[in-house]
Design an enzyme around this catalytic site. Structure first.
Site, short mmCIF file in Angstrom:
data_model
loop_
_atom_site.label_atom_id
_atom_site.label_comp_id
_atom_site.label_asym_id
_atom_site.label_seq_id
_atom_site.Cartn_x
_atom_site.Cartn_y
_atom_site.Cartn_z
N MET A 330 0.82 -1.21 0.00
CA MET A 330 0.00 0.00 0.00
C MET A 330 0.86 1.26 0.00
O MET A 330 0.59 2.21 -0.74
CB MET A 330 -0.94 0.01 1.20
CG MET A 330 -1.97 -1.10 1.20
SD MET A 330 -3.01 -1.14 -0.28
CE MET A 330 -4.04 0.29 -0.03
N VAL A 406 1.86 1.24 7.69
CA VAL A 406 2.66 0.13 8.25
C VAL A 406 1.72 -1.02 8.59
O VAL A 406 0.52 -0.95 8.33
CB VAL A 406 3.46 0.59 9.50
CG1 VAL A 406 4.43 1.70 9.14
CG2 VAL A 406 2.55 1.04 10.63
N GLU A 408 -0.83 -3.63 10.21
CA GLU A 408 -2.09 -3.32 10.89
C GLU A 408 -1.97 -3.65 12.38
O GLU A 408 -2.40 -4.72 12.84
CB GLU A 408 -3.21 -4.13 10.22
CG GLU A 408 -4.60 -3.77 10.63
CD GLU A 408 -5.10 -2.46 10.05
OE1 GLU A 408 -4.29 -1.63 9.59
OE2 GLU A 408 -6.32 -2.24 10.09
N LYS A 413 1.36 1.51 15.01
CA LYS A 413 0.86 2.73 14.35
C LYS A 413 1.00 3.93 15.29
O LYS A 413 1.36 5.03 14.85
CB LYS A 413 -0.57 2.53 13.86
CG LYS A 413 -0.65 1.61 12.63
CD LYS A 413 -2.02 1.57 12.00
CE LYS A 413 -2.21 0.46 10.97
NZ LYS A 413 -1.69 0.74 9.64
N HIS A 456 -8.26 5.91 3.81
CA HIS A 456 -8.28 4.50 3.46
C HIS A 456 -8.26 4.32 1.94
O HIS A 456 -9.25 4.58 1.26
CB HIS A 456 -9.54 3.87 4.08
CG HIS A 456 -9.71 2.42 3.81
ND1 HIS A 456 -10.93 1.80 3.80
CD2 HIS A 456 -8.80 1.46 3.55
CE1 HIS A 456 -10.77 0.51 3.52
NE2 HIS A 456 -9.50 0.28 3.37
P1 NAI Z 1 2.64 -4.61 3.92
O1 NAI Z 1 2.92 -5.69 4.86
O2 NAI Z 1 2.79 -4.85 2.46
O3 NAI Z 1 3.51 -3.34 4.26
C1 NAI Z 1 3.74 -2.84 5.55
C2 NAI Z 1 5.10 -2.16 5.53
O4 NAI Z 1 5.25 -1.46 6.74
C3 NAI Z 1 6.28 -3.12 5.40
O5 NAI Z 1 7.08 -2.72 4.33
C4 NAI Z 1 6.98 -2.96 6.74
O6 NAI Z 1 8.38 -3.14 6.63
C5 NAI Z 1 6.62 -1.55 7.08
N1 NAI Z 1 6.85 -1.23 8.48
C6 NAI Z 1 6.70 -2.00 9.57
N2 NAI Z 1 7.10 -1.34 10.67
C7 NAI Z 1 7.49 -0.11 10.27
C8 NAI Z 1 8.02 1.01 10.94
N3 NAI Z 1 8.23 1.01 12.23
N4 NAI Z 1 8.31 2.11 10.21
C9 NAI Z 1 8.11 2.12 8.88
N5 NAI Z 1 7.63 1.06 8.20
C10 NAI Z 1 7.33 -0.05 8.88
O7 NAI Z 1 1.14 -4.15 4.26
P2 NAI Z 1 0.08 -3.42 3.34
O8 NAI Z 1 -0.80 -4.40 2.70
O9 NAI Z 1 0.76 -2.41 2.51
O10 NAI Z 1 -0.84 -2.68 4.43
C11 NAI Z 1 -0.39 -1.55 5.14
C12 NAI Z 1 -1.57 -0.89 5.82
O11 NAI Z 1 -2.57 -0.59 4.87
C13 NAI Z 1 -2.25 -1.73 6.88
O12 NAI Z 1 -2.70 -0.88 7.90
C14 NAI Z 1 -3.44 -2.30 6.13
O13 NAI Z 1 -4.49 -2.65 6.98
C15 NAI Z 1 -3.80 -1.15 5.26
N6 NAI Z 1 -4.56 -1.46 4.06
C16 NAI Z 1 -4.27 -2.55 3.31
C17 NAI Z 1 -4.98 -2.84 2.16
C18 NAI Z 1 -4.63 -4.02 1.36
O14 NAI Z 1 -5.40 -4.35 0.43
N7 NAI Z 1 -3.53 -4.70 1.60
C19 NAI Z 1 -6.11 -1.98 1.72
C20 NAI Z 1 -6.28 -0.80 2.55
C21 NAI Z 1 -5.55 -0.60 3.67
#
Ligand code: NAI
Length: 721
Positions: A330, A406, A408, A413, A456
């Site tokens: 995302m 980051v 969920e 967060k 979102h």
């Molecule tokens: P993802 O797992 O692909 O990416 C999360 C990223 O956050 C990773 O690259 C991780 O290294 C990074 N991260 C972790 N701790 C961190 C920190 N302390 N500082 C900076 N970066 C850090 O997850 P994704 O799918 O991108 O989801 C991210 C957010 O978006 C979540 O809250 C999720 O619920 C939300 N979301 C996801 C959707 C989806 O379809 N996957 C749709 C809408 C929202």
């Protein structure tokens, strides 16, 4: 008397330039004033024919001509069908007179010519178009449940041939760039600028010896032949079936009407063909589906994008440097969205390497654009230079917007938002892309909770046009207004909802997919569940959708809700648990309801787990999917999670695939047979037969009166109230 919308200027050589310039609007449309003006213009041309060397048709607006007058088309009802037919017949007759005057007519297409605009241009003998990437030519009528009824079908099939006109222009409402239009033969020439455009059109008029359309010349052969030519006759019977397949069985009437009108129009002479086209047009325009689609995809969308849910508190805000936290799927998509509109992005992850990975994902997207010739290498380099990957929060200095994406996890967060707050500009907007965590709780992690807002996005970010903005208990109106402006800045559509579990989109999407799972448990065969959805217009079946989003996601949301005290007796939940227990969590695991490798097919053991029994009538299955979403949305309205009909309709179509043919999830209720009362009666039936989740909430029962509608119930209820 209305003022003329067409200016007449004749030069010394006798060439008349007709300039389309509706004084009442910033764009030209086929309104009553146009019809009156075109009538007068053609009368005058006929009267003064001897002294007119030729005609150049152009426009004084940014676009050439915008198309039909949707405000009047949406009001067309079956009672008014004769009137509508008379009007469209008149429009056609005028254009037919123009092309058969015996005077050469060229169009100088100075901007987009869509729908009615392209129909006018096709009624001229020669078309020159401005070669500007912003210029689009096409017939988008089908996307609003209509067809081009001003001669667009009749002329395009004659000029391009049946198959080309259907596939490249009519059935999908493609909007073509000038170079593609030239290649197709839809226009004859392009011009670099406005002067050249007019000069070329004029030069053609002066040099022309003919003033006839090709199809009016004796012996003209339609490219690819007519339905009676052997080659076309043999392939034609497959067309309707192919179309149904392409639509995945969705009951859109417009594409079928376009196909029929196109084929039939080639079996008769031009004038009879116009009558055929006109009758199909009237059928569509007086029908409910075009009303729904025009309401949602034109009026509601304009209301939403026009800022109805934006608090009127601040000047329009523009982000200059955005800090994106988390460079995962995302975060990378969000960085891409900002860089696309020239905003600098600091892409922060746990380490510089992790952030680089996110940037590499963006580079992949941009690389595809370059290889497809849609972007130069130079602009791709400049694009990527806007994104600075980092592992150091200090690099967020100077950011005026933070978007957190980051993992969920509330504690994480809290930490990253607090860290960003400390490093970014002192009044930076603090947005979270959480899909499930309440914004009010997330705001507890920062010193400025009034600046925290939910933003979102939907996956994949580069394709999905919607963003759901979530207002926490302490979110200020200024922060919401800024968030709204940021979403518009990246060209997406923002809807505004209040904080609550699952917000609006995830919550209502959950009812769709769980209903699909419940149908399976009740004995509907897996592919019947999918077909039930596709045949009412969902873009994908609920079981496929579950596999795509992973089965654990809806379960997680239910579990969180249960922890917060919500009771959970949805029969679909057990189905999801049964699959998850067997390791079948969805597509990312290669297996869910379907085996995804080597190719998608239903998991053979699924029917042993849930033996098919045919007890649920197919119509009930279809309506259960639609009603589940509509009833849950009504509850969102009742709980004031949603405050705007337009936001609900647009959010449901653009975010969670509610069939556009019903005009969105609340329009579905209003347009149901018998209105809200009819919907309520049917919801009660479904509740009696299948469970209390279908029982209509009070807000629906209150509106179940003659002429009651949700649209009027919510009129004036502001987003921030
Ligand atoms: P993802 O797992 O692909 O990416 C999360 C990223 O956050 C990773 O690259 C991780 O290294 C990074 N991260 C972790 N701790 C961190 C920190 N302390 N500082 C900076 N970066 C850090 O997850 P994704 O799918 O991108 O989801 C991210 C957010 O978006 C979540 O809250 C999720 O619920 C939300 N979301 C996801 C959707 C989806 O379809 N996957 C749709 C809408 C929202």
């Amino acid at each position: 008397m209305t003022e003329s919308t067409i200016r007449w200027d004749q030069d010394a050589d006798g060439v008349v330039t007709l300039t389309l310039d509706d004084p009442s609007s910033s764009a030209n449309t086929m309104n009553d004033a146009y019809v009156a003006s075109m009538g007068e213009t053609v009368d005058r041309l006929e009267r003064e024919k001897e002294s007119v060397r030729g005609v150049v048709l152009t426009s004084a607006k940014k676009t050439f001509f915008a198309g039909g007058d949707l405000g009047s088309l949406i009001r067309a009802t079956p009672e008014r069908s004769e009137e509508v037919l008379a009007q469209v017949t008149l429009v056609k007759r005028q254009l037919r007179r123009l092309e058969t005057l015996g005077i050469p007519v060229a169009s100088a297409i100075n901007g987009s010519a869509l729908g009615g605009g392209l129909e006018i241009a096709l009624a001229t003998h020669h078309r020159v178009v401005l070669d500007d990437p912003k210029v689009k030519l096409g017939f988008p009528e089908v996307t609003l449940g209509l067809l081009p009824g001003g001669g667009g079908i009749v002329r395009s099939v004659r000029l391009l041939g049946l198959t080309t006109a259907l596939l490249e222009l009519l059935l999908q409402g493609q909007q073509l760039r000038p170079e593609k239009a030239l290649k197709l033969g839809l226009v004859h020439e392009t011009a670099a600028d406005r002067d050249e455009l007019l000069a070329k059109a004029r030069a053609w008029v002066l040099a022309s010896e003919t003033a006839q359309q090709p199809y009016d010349v004796k012996g003209y052969k339609v490219p690819g032949g007519t339905p009676s030519s052997p080659s076309l006759a043999s392939s034609l019977p497959a067309f309707p079936a192919n179309l149904t397949k392409q639509l995945k069985g969705a009951p859109y009437p417009a594409p079928h009407a376009i196909l029929a009108a196109a084929v039939e129009s080639l079996q008769v002479d031009v004038d009879t063909a116009f009558v055929v086209e006109g009758r199909y047009f009237v059928d569509l325009v007086i029908g409910q589906i075009s009303t729904n689609m025009i309401q949602a995809l034109w009026f509601d969308l304009n209301t939403v994008n026009g800022g109805a849910s934006r608090p009127e508190v601040a000047e329009t805000f523009r982000a200059t440097t955005v800090g994106v936290l988390g460079a995962g799927m995302m975060g990378a998509g969000i960085a891409h969205a900002f860089a696309t509109v020239g905003v600098d992005v600091v892409l922060k992850d746990v380490s510089a390497e992790a952030a680089e990975k996110g940037k590499a994902h963006v580079a992949g997207l941009v690389g595809t654009q370059v290889s497809r010739g849609r972007m130069t290498q130079e602009s791709a380099d400049a694009f990527l230079a806007r994104i600075t990957p980092t592992g150091d929060a200090a690099d967020l200095a100077g950011c005026d917007v933070i978007v957190e994406a980051v993992f969920e996890d509330q504690a994480l967060k809290h930490r990253v938002l607090g860290e960003a707050e400390a490093n970014a500009l002192p009044d930076a907007l603090l947005a979270s892309n959480t899909s499930t965590l309440p914004i009010t709780g997330l705001a507890e992690g920062v010193r400025r909770p009034a600046d925290v807002v939910g933003m979102h996005f939907f996956s994949p970010v580069e394709k999905m046009p919607l963003v759901e903005l979530i207002v926490g208990e302490r979110t200020s109106e200024e922060a919401l207004a800024r968030a709204y402006d940021v979403v518009r800045q990246i060209g997406k559509t923002p809807i505004v909802v209040q904080d609550s579990r699952g917000f609006f989109t995830s919550r209502v999407f959950g009812t769709l997919v769980l209903e699909g799972a419940a149908l399976l448990a009740e004995g509907l065969a897996p592919m019947s569940v999918e077909r039930a959805a596709l045949q009412v217009g969902f873009p994908a079946g609920p079981l496929t959708l579950l596999d795509e989003v992973t089965l654990t996601l809806p379960l997680k949301i239910r579990d969180e809700a249960a922890k917060a005290g919500a009771s959970d007796d949805h029969p679909g939940v057990a189905v999801l648990r049964a699959l998850v227990e067997r390791g079948r969590t969805g597509r990312s695991a290669g297996k869910g309801f379907f085996d995804w490798e080597p190719e998608k097919r239903v998991w053979p053991e699924l029917t042993q787990l849930f033996p098919p029994s045919d007890v649920v009538p197919f119509r009930d299955a279809q309506e259960r999917l639609l009603f589940a979403m509509a009833v849950e949305t009504a509850r969102c309205v009742e709980e004031k999670v949603l405050n705007s009909v337009e936001d609900a309709n647009i959010g449901s179509i653009l975010g969670i695939g509610f069939p556009p043919l019903y005009g969105g999830v609340l329009q579905y209720v209003d347009q149901y047979a018998g209105g809200v009362a009819g919907f309520v009666a049917r919801a009660d039936e479904l509740a009696d037969a299948y469970g209390e989740r279908f029982r209509p909430p009070a807000i629906l029962i209150e509106r179940a009166v003659p002429a009651g509608s949700l649209r009027t119930a919510l009129a004036g209820r502001g987003a921030s109230s």
